[in-house]
Structures are given as structure tokens and as C-alpha cells.
Design a protein around this motif. Structure first.
Motif, mmCIF file in Angstrom:
data_model
loop_
_atom_site.group_PDB
_atom_site.id
_atom_site.type_symbol
_atom_site.label_atom_id
_atom_site.label_comp_id
_atom_site.label_asym_id
_atom_site.label_seq_id
_atom_site.Cartn_x
_atom_site.Cartn_y
_atom_site.Cartn_z
ATOM 1 N N ASN A 164 0.678 -1.276 -0.002
ATOM 2 C CA ASN A 164 -0.098 -0.011 -0.128
ATOM 3 C C ASN A 164 0.834 1.367 -0.023
ATOM 4 N N PHE A 165 2.040 1.185 -0.659
ATOM 5 C CA PHE A 165 2.692 2.400 -0.755
ATOM 6 C C PHE A 165 3.942 2.164 -1.847
ATOM 7 N N ILE A 166 4.254 3.323 -2.465
ATOM 8 C CA ILE A 166 5.299 3.563 -3.423
ATOM 9 C C ILE A 166 6.399 4.441 -2.927
ATOM 10 N N GLY A 167 7.481 4.058 -2.461
ATOM 11 C CA GLY A 167 8.264 4.868 -2.019
ATOM 12 C C GLY A 167 7.724 5.564 -0.820
ATOM 13 N N PRO A 168 7.767 6.940 -0.522
ATOM 14 C CA PRO A 168 7.190 7.697 0.716
ATOM 15 C C PRO A 168 5.853 7.889 0.575
ATOM 16 N N THR A 169 5.025 7.569 -0.568
ATOM 17 C CA THR A 169 3.748 7.674 -0.840
ATOM 18 C C THR A 169 3.027 6.535 -0.458
ATOM 19 N N LEU A 170 2.101 6.956 0.599
ATOM 20 C CA LEU A 170 1.172 5.721 1.102
ATOM 21 C C LEU A 170 -0.348 5.930 0.767
ATOM 22 N N GLY A 171 -0.935 4.680 0.814
ATOM 23 C CA GLY A 171 -2.224 4.651 0.334
ATOM 24 C C GLY A 171 -2.567 4.606 -1.377
ATOM 25 N N VAL A 172 -1.606 4.050 -1.714
ATOM 26 C CA VAL A 172 -1.545 3.789 -3.162
ATOM 27 C C VAL A 172 -1.297 2.231 -3.463
ATOM 28 N N GLN A 173 -1.412 1.792 -4.580
ATOM 29 C CA GLN A 173 -1.268 0.521 -4.887
ATOM 30 C C GLN A 173 0.332 0.229 -5.398
ATOM 31 N N GLY A 174 0.874 -0.756 -4.640
ATOM 32 C CA GLY A 174 2.474 -0.718 -4.901
ATOM 33 C C GLY A 174 2.900 -2.069 -5.559
ATOM 34 N N ALA A 175 3.853 -2.790 -5.045
ATOM 35 C CA ALA A 175 4.264 -4.055 -5.653
ATOM 36 C C ALA A 175 3.282 -5.094 -5.309
ATOM 37 N N LEU A 176 3.405 -6.204 -5.942
ATOM 38 C CA LEU A 176 2.303 -7.295 -5.700
ATOM 39 C C LEU A 176 3.188 -8.138 -4.643
ATOM 40 N N ARG A 177 2.270 -8.678 -3.714
ATOM 41 C CA ARG A 177 2.519 -9.504 -2.873
ATOM 42 C C ARG A 177 1.832 -10.648 -2.654
ATOM 43 N N ARG A 178 0.740 -10.856 -3.490
ATOM 44 C CA ARG A 178 -0.098 -11.807 -3.407
ATOM 45 C C ARG A 178 -0.843 -12.134 -4.875
ATOM 46 N N ASP A 179 -0.703 -13.321 -5.145
ATOM 47 C CA ASP A 179 -1.629 -13.814 -6.521
ATOM 48 C C ASP A 179 -1.906 -15.232 -6.397
ATOM 49 N N GLU A 180 -3.230 -15.389 -6.314
ATOM 50 C CA GLU A 180 -3.642 -16.838 -6.099
ATOM 51 C C GLU A 180 -5.270 -17.094 -6.693
ATOM 52 N N THR A 181 -5.487 -18.069 -6.949
ATOM 53 C CA THR A 181 -6.931 -18.437 -7.358
ATOM 54 C C THR A 181 -7.470 -19.458 -6.096
ATOM 55 N N ASN A 182 -8.635 -19.080 -5.404
ATOM 56 C CA ASN A 182 -9.129 -19.971 -4.213
ATOM 57 C C ASN A 182 -10.420 -20.317 -4.866
ATOM 58 N N ARG A 183 -10.863 -21.610 -4.390
ATOM 59 C CA ARG A 183 -12.227 -22.089 -4.790
ATOM 60 C C ARG A 183 -12.499 -22.977 -3.575
ATOM 61 N N ALA A 184 -13.926 -22.767 -3.414
ATOM 62 C CA ALA A 184 -14.586 -23.651 -2.487
ATOM 63 C C ALA A 184 -15.968 -24.108 -3.175
ATOM 64 N N THR A 185 -16.138 -25.270 -2.954
ATOM 65 C CA THR A 185 -17.175 -25.951 -3.619
ATOM 66 C C THR A 185 -17.859 -26.907 -2.472
ATOM 67 N N THR A 186 -19.184 -26.703 -2.692
ATOM 68 C CA THR A 186 -20.240 -27.697 -1.615
ATOM 69 C C THR A 186 -21.013 -28.545 -2.360
ATOM 70 N N LEU A 187 -21.309 -29.636 -2.007
ATOM 71 C CA LEU A 187 -22.445 -30.545 -2.507
ATOM 72 C C LEU A 187 -23.071 -31.480 -1.494
ATOM 73 N N ASP A 188 -24.198 -30.950 -1.031
ATOM 74 C CA ASP A 188 -24.956 -31.564 0.110
ATOM 75 C C ASP A 188 -26.263 -32.040 -0.265
ATOM 76 N N PRO A 189 -26.398 -33.492 0.014
ATOM 77 C CA PRO A 189 -27.718 -33.882 -0.028
ATOM 78 C C PRO A 189 -28.476 -33.849 1.245
ATOM 79 N N TYR A 190 -29.767 -33.938 1.409
ATOM 80 C CA TYR A 190 -30.595 -33.645 2.505
ATOM 81 C C TYR A 190 -31.848 -34.237 2.611
ATOM 82 N N VAL A 191 -32.641 -34.633 3.551
ATOM 83 C CA VAL A 191 -33.817 -35.213 3.779
ATOM 84 C C VAL A 191 -34.238 -34.528 4.977
#
Length: 729
Positions: free
Chosen positions: A388-415
């Protein structure tokens, strides 16, 4: 399918943000409506397994614990911005306004969901049967369309588990169906700190009374506020459309909703800052310009068809997208290569479906309802994190620190099955929960290893319940069941040791819940009393919340035991409504946690002793409202109702160590509303003063905050007022 049945301180007055208010009027007034016979009552969109029912007689005969708040109670005399305005009358439910629209409301039911520092966890949310909770159990209460709500049902106790994993409770909103005659409503409200709301609802039905066509409900609105503290301004625009049409033996429903919001984030306050002034904002929020923007769109379709002989088929599907960009106040020094950074960039797509069969008929001198089905939900999160910084400037988009794909899947039978007569109801159900998580990490650099991984959760959740009539005006009920709370994708993102990789050691929390109670009614009103006991293994808790990463662990056993009381009684022109909750939530096992950075790899953990209170849960809550409707005639006083409210919240611990707590407090409010009708026109007005004594208090707490900024100040004395015009066609 069977039913679940029931029953800071700102002394500024009105400070409208006038320019923005006027600029939005034209677009919201441009809505037109047609008119017309309500469609047959149908619960096509009832979520997953338990059919919602507004019928008082059905709720009276049911075994489960469900409270229903009518849509008029949510709107009349209220700002219609937050769900917390109208649900304080529900026992067992904690719903607190953080006065921080970047983090949503703080919601928990019988202690489930209390650990959430943003959004909603542990409580399932639905709007017209469409999940407002993701498959991993995270959700947003801001999606609820209060302007067009027909009712909200709050499910507590063991039967909530039939809604799936992470269902310590469920909150179900149902919107109005278009009727004949149709109507157009336009409303506006103003409040303290530059708050304003403008909304329009249009309902009706195409075709003719003899040959009705599509019923429609349109609800659009916008609200904005300058905020009670620096860096707390917010605005939100929403649109909800519901189309429904009956066909021979069935019904089709189409739903669309869209929401866009932007909010500055004032963060919480440390104890010393909160004591100095509850109108302060921590310096980090200003320095990093903490803020959050959200855009979400969703489409849903439901269809049902009677097959004859009491059989029925129901199908439901939905899909949507959600984008979130959030700038946090993570310090520069904590944003090394293993950090997630201080900017969240989330792009989510999600979809789900539910198919079920129902049968209703007579057997063994009673009514039998059977249902069985299969439900599946899936979310895909493309998640990036940046400094969240570039040099002394705060509150801006800076260097990449996370890059991922997360998935959640549910399959529920019920009665589920239910047999009922006038004197006895027997209910039973079971749901098999299956949840699969995967994470694919693309940011692998230097000492930041591969955080990819996968984790599966599963459990069979049975519930049993009974209701029996002790006398014509007195019922007893008892329920018992199993529950499963799965961690969210965020909570399994990192190992508790601080090492890279999916946290495969984090297990779901498993609980056994039981309740017994009485409910009574007579000509003057009704009352409920419920005692509950919940025992959980592998409770999910924060292990470390410092240095830009939050890690979680299982803490062993916990207990939640409590009492819920509620009543509503009328006497002549007065109505008294009360709700009381007592809960004792404790850790039965000791465990270790971190309260400093570089823990546990460098700095040691500290002991949380057995017997400590679970944080974020007030020991007691009380709501009481006295409403007076004097039946005044003529002029502005027609249809008048005057209210006096008291809301008490007990002490709330802020962390697992119980090192500090928000003090208990009692707030008083007064209000007046009026209604005048002339021909096809109806005017409604209200005025309200909250926190009448200007009591300084913490509106909510940020549980286990790693920077000790636990306290979110509540509003001081505040004035609000509104007006609504309805035209019937």
C-alpha cells in the motif's frame, strides 16, 4: 417440504449532504409502476431445506425456534439503511452497527459468528432463497433490501444446521410480491453526520384481474453519510428486481440485484484513544487513506411444479460476481515478501443450484410433509495483494505481494420429514455436508514459498425436534442436533506456524446443540422462553493477527449456555415488546495464542486459560419498546404512533485473553410516526432521537485485533427524520 415454524458522540442534528441528495432525486423518481390480485402463496425461493412461513398458526405448531419480523416493522419509523435497526427485538441475535460501512454489521446468533472482524461468518444469510453467504460461510448483511422486504425470519437452534455448514443460525429475507392494485412508493430520510437516504419501490402486476401476467417488485435506493468520525464517509447504491408468474400448478420467479458501495475506513480505537474522545480516528487510517469499494451483481431463477398426488418438484439456480478493492493500514515494515500486502484486490464469481422433491399428505391421523434434495454452491476467488505504498507515498497500489486462485465447492444431499397434529409435532432431518477447498498460488518468490493446497471438510448433521400442546394457549418444544462450522478461505490461507502453505491443520468446529422451551399466547399477546446448551469441539480462533497476516487454529472445547425470553402484549392503545438474552460462553480448554509479531517462530505464545469468556459476545442483552397508538383523528396526527425504546448490552470482552472489555451500556430512544390517507395517496412521516442521554459507548468491538484497536464508537445523541409518499394504481 416442511416448515420451520415460530413465532462519538455527535450532537449534530440534521446535516444533509445537500448537493449529493438533490443530485440523486431525479434518477430515483424516474420509476413508474402498473397495478393489481396477489399471487398464490408459494415458497419456491425458500432456501435449501426449510420452507419459510409467515403464518402465525404454522409457527405456533412448529418445533423449531424461528422469529419473524414483518417488513413494516423494518421500515416504519426507521432510516431503512441497516438491518440492525429492526432486528434488536429478536432474542439470541446480536446485530451491532459498527458505524463503519467498510466492515459491515457485527452479527452473531447464540455466539456463532462473534469472532468475525468484518462481514458475517457462522450465520447463513439468504435473500428470497438466494444465498447471501458464500460456500465458505462468509457473507454480507448489506445485501438485504429493506425497502421491499415482506418479512425477515431468524432461525436459531439445532434446526439451523439444515441450511448447511457454518449455520449457527440463519437470517432469511423475503421480498414483497407484486400485487393488484399496484403502488409506487418514494421515500427520503435524513440523519446526523450528513446522512441521507432516497429510495423508490414499485410493485404491481401485468395483465388483467381475470388473466394476470407477471408480478413485479422494483426497489432502488441510494444512501450516503459524511460519517461520525474522520475517514468514515460512505455511500451505497442498490437495485433489486423480482418478477414472478404463476402457471398451472406452479410458479416461476426471476431475481436480479446489484449493489455498489464505497466507504472510507476509520478503523477501531485503542483504549486510550477511545477514552480521550470517541470521535477520534487513528492516525494510520488517515495516513494510508484506508478505504473499500464493492461491486456485486447477482441473477437467480426458481421454478416449481406440482405433479399431483401431493408431489412437487422445485428447482433453483443463481450466479453472480463480486469485486472488492480495499486499502488497509498495514505498516510498511510488515509488508515483506511473505506478507499479503496492504491492498486487497478480489474478483469473485459464484454460482449454485438446489433441486428438491416434496410430498404432503395425511397419515396416522396427522399431516405429513416430506422433502429430499441436493444443493451445490461454488465460489472462485481471484485474489491479489499489493503493498500500500510506493516509496514515501502511502495509500496507493504498490508492488505485488499475493496472486492466487481460491475455490470452495459444496455438494450437500438432505432429507427432512415432519408429522403434525393439533396436539403434537415430530420433526427430523439430516444433511450431509461436503466442502472442498483448493488454492493455486502464483506468487512464489524468494522466501515466500508455494502457498497452494487443498482441504476438505465433511460431516453428517442430524436434527430431531418435537412440539406438544400442554393447553390451548401453551406449547412445549425440544430440539437437538449436530452442527459444523467450516473455516473460511481466508482462515485456511496460511499455516499457523507462519510458514508458507495452506493450513491443512485447521479443522472444522463440530457442535452439539440442544434447546427446550415454552411458548404461550392469549387474547392480549404472546411470549416465548427458551433454554439452550451448545458444546463445541475444535473451536476456530485467531492464532496470530499481526504483521499483515492472520492465522487461525483450533482451540479445543467451548460451551455456550443461555436463556432467551421474548414477549409482545397489547393493552388498549399500548403495545409492549420485549426480548432478553443471557449467554455464558466459555473456553473449556486452555490454548496458546500470539499477541506480538514474529510469533510463534521467534517470540513465544501466551496462554489463554480454560474458563476465559469467548470474546465479542455480550453476556446479557435486553430490548424493550413501548408503543402508543392514541387513535388521533384528522390532520397530521392521523395514524400516529409514539415509541419509547431501551436497549441494554452487557460487557463484551475484546480478545481471547480477556485483557480488556467494552463496558455494558443502556441506550434510550424515542420516536413518532404519522400516516395520512386521501384517496389513492398515503403520506407517512417519522422523527426519531436515538441515544437520548448521549451515552458514550462502544457500538461494537473488533475481536482479537492485532494492533489493540478493539473499540468502534457508537453514535451519540442523533436525530433522524423521514417522509414517504405512496400512490396506488
Amino acid at each position: 417440504m416442511p416448515h420451520l415454524h415460530t413465532h462519538r458522540r455527535s450532537k449534530a442534528g440534521l446535516q444533509p449532504a445537500a448537493g449529493r441528495f438533490v443530485a440523486s432525486i431525479a434518477s430515483l423518481l424516474a420509476v413508474s409502476a402498473h397495478a393489481q390480485n396477489p399471487p398464490p402463496v408459494n415458497d419456491t425461493l425458500a432456501p435449501v431445506i426449510i420452507r419459510g412461513s409467515a403464518s402465525a398458526s404454522d409457527r405456533w405448531l412448529g418445533a423449531a425456534t424461528v422469529d419473524v419480523v414483518d417488513g413494516s416493522e423494518l421500515r416504519q419509523g426507521q432510516l431503512q439503511i441497516n438491518l440492525s435497526e429492526g432486528l434488536a427485538r429478536v432474542p439470541g441475535l446480536v446485530i451491532r452497527n459498527r458505524e463503519n460501512y467498510a466492515q459491515d454489521l457485527q452479527v452473531s446468533i447464540r455466539g456463532f459468528g462473534a469472532r468475525s472482524t468484518f462481514g458475517v461468518r457462522g450465520v447463513r444469510l439468504f435473500v428470497d432463497g438466494i444465498p447471501a453467504s458464500a460456500p465458505d460461510g462468509s457473507g454480507q448483511a448489506a445485501n438485504f433490501p429493506l425497502g421491499s422486504a415482506d418479512r425477515i425470519e431468524v432461525v436459531r437452534g439445532p434446526f439451523a444446521a439444515l441450511y448447511g455448514a457454518s449455520s449457527g443460525g440463519a437470517i432469511l429475507a423475503y421480498t414483497q410480491d407484486g400485487t393488484r392494485p399496484g403502488e409506487l412508493r418514494v421515500g427520503a430520510a435524513l440523519g446526523a453526520n450528513g446522512l441521507w437516504r432516497l429510495s423508490t419501490q414499485a410493485t404491481g402486476q401485468t395483465g388483467t384481474a381475470e388473466a394476470p401476467g407477471w408480478s413485479y417488485t422494483l426497489d432502488v435506493g441510494k444512501f450516503a453519510t459524511d460519517g461520525a468520525r474522520p475517514q468514515s464517509a460512505a455511500d451505497r447504491t442498490s437495485a433489486n428486481v423480482k418478477l414472478s408468474r404463476a402457471h398451472n400448478g406452479g410458479r416461476t420467479v426471476i431475481l436480479f440485484n446489484q449493489q455498489r458501495s464505497f466507504a472510507l475506513d476509520p478503523l477501531g480505537l485503542e483504549r486510550q484513544d477511545f477514552e480521550i474522545s470517541d470521535q477520534r480516528t487513528t492516525g494510520a487510517a488517515i495516513e494510508f487513506n484506508t478505504r473499500k469499494s464493492v461491486s456485486q451483481s447477482q441473477l437467480g431463477l426458481a421454478w416449481d411444479q406440482a405433479l399431483g398426488g401431493g408431489h412437487k418438484i422445485e428447482l433453483m439456480g443463481y450466479g453472480g460476481t463480486r469485486q472488492v478493492v480495499q486499502y488497509q493500514s498495514i505498516p510498511i515494515g510488515a509488508q515483506g515478501i511473505t506478507s499479503s500486502g496492504g491492498v486487497i484486490d478480489l474478483d469473485r464469481s459464484y454460482w449454485g443450484w438446489n433441486g428438491r422433491w416434496r410430498w404432503s399428505g395425511e397419515a396416522v391421523s396427522g399431516r405429513v410433509n416430506l422433502s429430499a434434495g441436493l444443493a451445490s454452491d461454488r465460489q472462485t476467488d481471484e485474489r491479489k495483494g499489493y503493498q500500500n505504498f510506493i516509496g514515501p507515498t502511502l495509500g496507493v497500489q504498490g508492488a505485488l505481494r499475493r496472486d492466487e486462485t481460491n475455490r470452495a465447492t459444496t455438494l450437500d444431499p438432505y432429507v427432512q420429514g415432519e408429522w403434525s397434529s393439533e396436539r403434537l409435532t415430530l420433526s427430523a432431518g439430516v444433511r450431509r455436508v461436503n466442502a472442498d477447498y483448493t488454492s493455486s498460488d502464483r506468487f512464489i518468490s524468494g522466501t515466500n514459498g508455494n502457498d497452494s493446497g487443498e482441504k476438505s471438510f465433511g460431516a453428517t448433521l442430524p436434527v430431531l425436534g418435537a412440539r406438544w400442546q400442554l393447553s390451548p394457549g401453551l406449547q412445549a418444544f425440544a430440539n437437538v442436533g449436530k452442527g459444523l462450522e467450516i473455516p473460511t478461505l481466508n482462515e485456511v490461507a496460511y499455516q499457523s506456524s507462519g510458514a508458507a502453505g495452506f493450513n491443512t491443520a485447521l479443522n472444522a468446529a463440530r457442535s452439539t446443540s440442544a434447546e427446550v422451551g415454552l411458548r404461550g399466547r392469549n387474547g392480549a399477546g404472546l411470549w416465548n422462553a427458551t433454554v439452550f446448551d451448545i458444546r463445541t469441539d475444535d473451536e476456530i480462533v485467531v492464532q496470530n493477527n499481526t504483521g499483515g497476516r492472520s492465522t487461525f487454529q483450533n482451540a479445543g472445547r467451548t460451551t455456550r449456555q443461555g436463556l432467551e425470553l421474548s414477549a409482545e402484549y397489547g393493552l388498549d392503545t399500548f403495545t409492549l415488546t420485549t426480548a432478553y438474552t443471557y449467554i455464558r460462553a466459555r473456553y473449556k480448554d486452555s490454548f496458546l495464542t500470539c499477541n506480538v509479531t514474529r510469533c510463534p517462530d521467534v517470540n513465544p505464545q501466551v496462554l489463554v486459560p480454560a474458563g476465559n469468556s469467548m470474546p465479542g459476545i455480550p453476556g446479557q442483552q435486553l430490548f424493550a419498546q413501548l408503543a402508543w397508538a392514541p387513535n388521533l383523528s384528522g390532520g397530521w396526527a392521523a395514524g400516529s404512533v409514539f415509541t419509547l425504546e431501551a436497549r441494554h448490552t452487557g460487557r463484551v470482552f475484546v480478545n481471547d485473553l480477556n485483557s480488556d472489555a467494552a463496558a455494558g451500556h443502556t441506550l434510550f430512544s424515542i420516536g413518532a410516526r404519522f400516516e395520512q390517507t386521501t384517496g389513492a395517496w398515503t403520506w407517512r412521516e417519522f422523527v426519531r432521537i436515538d441515544n437520548l442521554t448521549d451515552k458514550k459507548h462502544a457500538g461494537s468491538v473488533i475481536v482479537n485485533d492485532g494492533n489493540s484497536r478493539f473499540f468502534e464508537p457508537g453514535l451519540g445523541r442523533s436525530l433522524s427524520a423521514g417522509i414517504e409518499l405512496t400512490r396506488r394504481f
